[in-house]
Design a protein around this motif. Sequence first.
Motif, PDB file in Angstrom:
ATOM      1  N   PHE A  17      80.565  52.755  19.109  1.00 14.26           N
ATOM      2  CA  PHE A  17      80.229  51.478  18.482  1.00 14.26           C
ATOM      3  C   PHE A  17      80.632  50.330  19.411  1.00 14.26           C
ATOM      4  CE2 PHE A  17      79.724  54.135  14.962  1.00 14.26           C
ATOM      5  CZ  PHE A  17      79.353  53.456  13.810  1.00 14.26           C
ATOM      6  N   CYS A  18      79.716  49.404  19.646  1.00 15.31           N
ATOM      7  CA  CYS A  18      80.021  48.228  20.460  1.00 15.31           C
ATOM      8  C   CYS A  18      79.150  47.071  19.999  1.00 15.31           C
ATOM      9  CB  CYS A  18      79.772  48.539  21.943  1.00 15.31           C
ATOM     10  SG  CYS A  18      80.419  47.267  23.071  1.00 15.31           S
TER      11      CYS A  18
ATOM     12  N   GLY B 222      87.420  45.487  19.370  1.00 15.02           N
ATOM     13  CA  GLY B 222      87.731  45.412  17.944  1.00 15.02           C
ATOM     14  C   GLY B 222      86.619  44.972  17.025  1.00 15.02           C
ATOM     15  N   HIS B 223      85.470  44.540  17.579  1.00 16.03           N
ATOM     16  CA  HIS B 223      84.409  44.026  16.722  1.00 16.03           C
ATOM     17  C   HIS B 223      83.926  45.034  15.680  1.00 16.03           C
ATOM     18  CE1 HIS B 223      83.848  42.196  20.856  1.00 16.03           C
ATOM     19  NE2 HIS B 223      84.166  41.147  20.122  1.00 16.03           N
ATOM     20  N   ALA B 224      84.032  46.320  15.979  1.00 15.97           N
ATOM     21  CA  ALA B 224      83.501  47.349  15.078  1.00 15.97           C
ATOM     22  C   ALA B 224      84.583  48.023  14.246  1.00 15.97           C
ATOM     23  CB  ALA B 224      82.737  48.402  15.884  1.00 15.97           C
TER      24      ALA B 224
ATOM     25  N   THR C 213      89.195  51.462  22.362  1.00 14.40           N
ATOM     26  CA  THR C 213      89.373  50.866  23.694  1.00 14.40           C
ATOM     27  C   THR C 213      89.498  49.359  23.552  1.00 14.40           C
ATOM     28  OG1 THR C 213      88.069  52.620  24.731  1.00 14.40           O
ATOM     29  CG2 THR C 213      88.371  50.596  25.986  1.00 14.40           C
ATOM     30  N   THR C 214      90.579  48.812  24.066  1.00 14.04           N
ATOM     31  CA  THR C 214      90.748  47.365  24.106  1.00 14.04           C
ATOM     32  C   THR C 214      90.421  46.874  25.506  1.00 14.04           C
ATOM     33  OG1 THR C 214      92.317  45.528  23.789  1.00 14.04           O
ATOM     34  CG2 THR C 214      93.229  47.619  24.563  1.00 14.04           C
TER      35      THR C 214
ATOM     36  N   MET D  62      91.670  42.107  14.431  1.00 16.38           N
ATOM     37  CA  MET D  62      90.824  43.298  14.494  1.00 16.38           C
ATOM     38  C   MET D  62      91.370  44.333  15.482  1.00 16.38           C
ATOM     39  SD  MET D  62      88.502  42.887  12.224  1.00 16.38           S
ATOM     40  CE  MET D  62      87.051  43.894  12.579  1.00 16.38           C
ATOM     41  N   THR D  63      92.070  43.882  16.509  1.00 17.22           N
ATOM     42  CA  THR D  63      92.714  44.824  17.421  1.00 17.22           C
ATOM     43  C   THR D  63      93.822  45.582  16.712  1.00 17.22           C
ATOM     44  OG1 THR D  63      92.177  43.495  19.368  1.00 17.22           O
ATOM     45  CG2 THR D  63      94.017  45.031  19.574  1.00 17.22           C
TER      46      THR D  63
END
Length: 855
Positions: A113-114, A279-281, A313-314, A363-364
């Motif tokens: 997811f991105c 973190g968007h997803a 993944t950050t 979100m992170t």
Amino acid sequence: MTQTTFTIEVQPRIPVRLRRLEELAGDLVYSWDRRVRALFARLDAELWRLCGHNPKVFLRRVSQQALDEAAQDRGYLEEYSRALSGYDSYAQATARSQLTDRFDPQVDLVAYFCAEYGLHESLPIYSGGLGILAGDHCKAASDLGLPFVAVGLLYRQGYFTQVIDGHGQQQAHFRPHQIDDLPVTLALDASGEPIRVAVQLPGRDVGLHVWRAKVGHINLYLLDSDLSDNSAADRALTYQLYGGDREWRLQQEVVLGIGGVRALRALGLAATVWHINEGHAAFQLLERCREYVASGDDFATALERVAASTVFTTHTPVAAGHDIFDADLFDQYFGAFSLELGIGIDALRALGHSPQKQGSINMTSLALRGTRFHNGVSQVHGEVASGMERYIWPDIPPPENPMTHVTNGVHVSTFLAQEWANLFDLRFADWRSSLTDCSYWECLQEVPDHRFWSLRQELKSLLLQMVRRRLVVQHRRSGMAAAKVRRVTRYLGDSDGDVLVLGFGRRFATYKRAALMFQDPERLARLLGDPQRPVLIMFAGKAHPSDEPGQELIRQIHEWSMRPEFIGRILIVENYDVALARGLVSGVDVWLNNPVYPLEASGTSGMKAAINGVINLSVLDGWWAEGYDGSNGWAIEPHGSDFDPADRDRQEASDLYDLLEREVIPLYFERGGHTHSPGWVAMAKASMMTILPRFNSERMVSEYAERLYGPARDHSRRLEQSADGAAMLAAWKHNVRERWPGVAFAPMAALPARNATQVLNFGEALQLRIGLHLNGLQTDDVVVECLLGEEQDEGIFVPREQLYLQAGSHAPGGEVVYSLALRPHHTGLQSYRIRAYPHHGLLAHRFELGCMAWL
């Protein structure tokens, strides 16, 4: 009288002999297969450029005559046949052996997811580095045959088109794209109807269609809210990338995270590993927990199930790069959702708690608490992220917490210039299957220096032509006089191929310090203005429409570029996109990168440049801290956060000038009786040889598969195979967290003074007996560990061995006695430390609870 102009598009008929051109136009393999792209360009090169290299648009507008002539042209038909043969061979290829041993395509599936994907300029759903990285990840997954599916949003307007006016002001234009122009098709169900899912927003449901983009062996599914029965505001939810206010952003992330999970369910796809790329997803975690709760789990058990199979993944150490939503806004959207999860809104909100902004949802933080496998995108960034996010594991030293790293890589077939690919095809037949073999690429030494140099000059000439064409359009549109346009572009003619070109192409965020070069403009003017050693600097990049400091950087550089001493020597090119990037990274001589350390998480543009024989000149941050070896480029030592920012910038700018004046420029122009610079070619070859096999996306995705995807899948299976494993682990964690504050050491004997040294003869053992008050925990719940090592400068302790104390009897005070016969294997001054931490056989990482006690 007003006159109205109506537009029609007269589409040609594709000749039978060329009927598969439409198939090729619908598979984003063309984004990296130049043989496929060449089929379109050969029909009409100028139209291909005007169509933005978009095959679907091109096939609707190319002349019937061009198609008919090509269908009778033996040379074209041979080229067409070769391209189809390569395409079909790729389609029939099976997975690489190292993946078939680990992943069964009949069982396993990675769901990625991105928020953005940068596959090609014909699918404009990307803004910059994150999207290009995601696109390269998809391409490498296809190349490797990894069972993989990607999820994102179909932005009807995408990111903005950048125009720089005559005053250097960035103008953002959002231009809607017609669905028919994009390489996507509606995803259909078994009955042939479009798949439709919905997400719940306050007071209404928002319907979503699912579009499919074919990317070789994998599919990218894109969610679209532009449905007729949605309100106008909801239809616009998926129009723009990174637009709107915070509420609009939260709504988009609900669509991506929650809608994305529902789309995969509707498609009948069962992922065994989930990868949240930034973190968007992260809301997908909550949706998957809701599914488990609906099937009978409590929330804690559901979270363990979800987290076990999920990778996060950050990508940024910059605080502004992490999405944070106010509690009131979050409560408005997730109050009812929390009831479906069986917990209160306070408990749900706590999953996103961070010290960065108290009471808000980060979100992170949500992604970290809802996953068990986490990584940064370079070694430096992994270390930085371990420190930044240490609040998730508060008692654990950052170097030991669960944050790891996988350094980014770039897709070689996409960004390696065609001229290099042609040369490799002639000289090194098996190069495409040797991308990660470092020793193989020593073969570049076999390329004669003069041939290497001439190819680099050819690529630079192509870049100068492209930039000249773009700048003429850019400046004429802004009303610049023809004579001044000629002055701006005077060094971009074909006769000026032997000019040293420096490139700076990236997002105009302030921490990337695009203006560092202008700290000493007089010295810079001397460096660029030597008629015997001509130097150009090309800048390109966008600033977010709401990033005023970033836009000011663009204005300042434009202003500098118009000054008499710099005009024609400093160029700023508008609308940095994938097409311009391909030209820049292959055509410049030196790639500049001077971020504020350690804020460059990775950076991939320098990798793209290096694989094309471009030499990096960069601050030792991100990937370059791993890539630089002293022979393959130049490095600026960062001064770190202890320095005053102004002093740091002055010193690092001075270091940059020194490198340019004393090393870069002299090396390029030192010909030594040759038509080329032998020293420059040697360094450029070293750049390609050392960077291409180590920093490509095939290595990157293989590493994800080996170190993260495989372990996530295996850990999830362990939980499922153990009777009530997830529920048992969740209950155990709850008990440990409740009791851990009361866990404490009680030495059984007086400890030596802090600075005192215990003396042993070699071979003797130091008998350690330590009491530990377990506060109701069992001895199986806790590990007591002795770290044997040495104390270095500034009190830094470096462990060399890990030794475990054994639990024995209880002391009179109720403490459990742990003992160890400590027998060092080396002589000399040594140190030891003793600690305790919780342990359970179903933990993904031994320190994932973040609990630790020290003696």
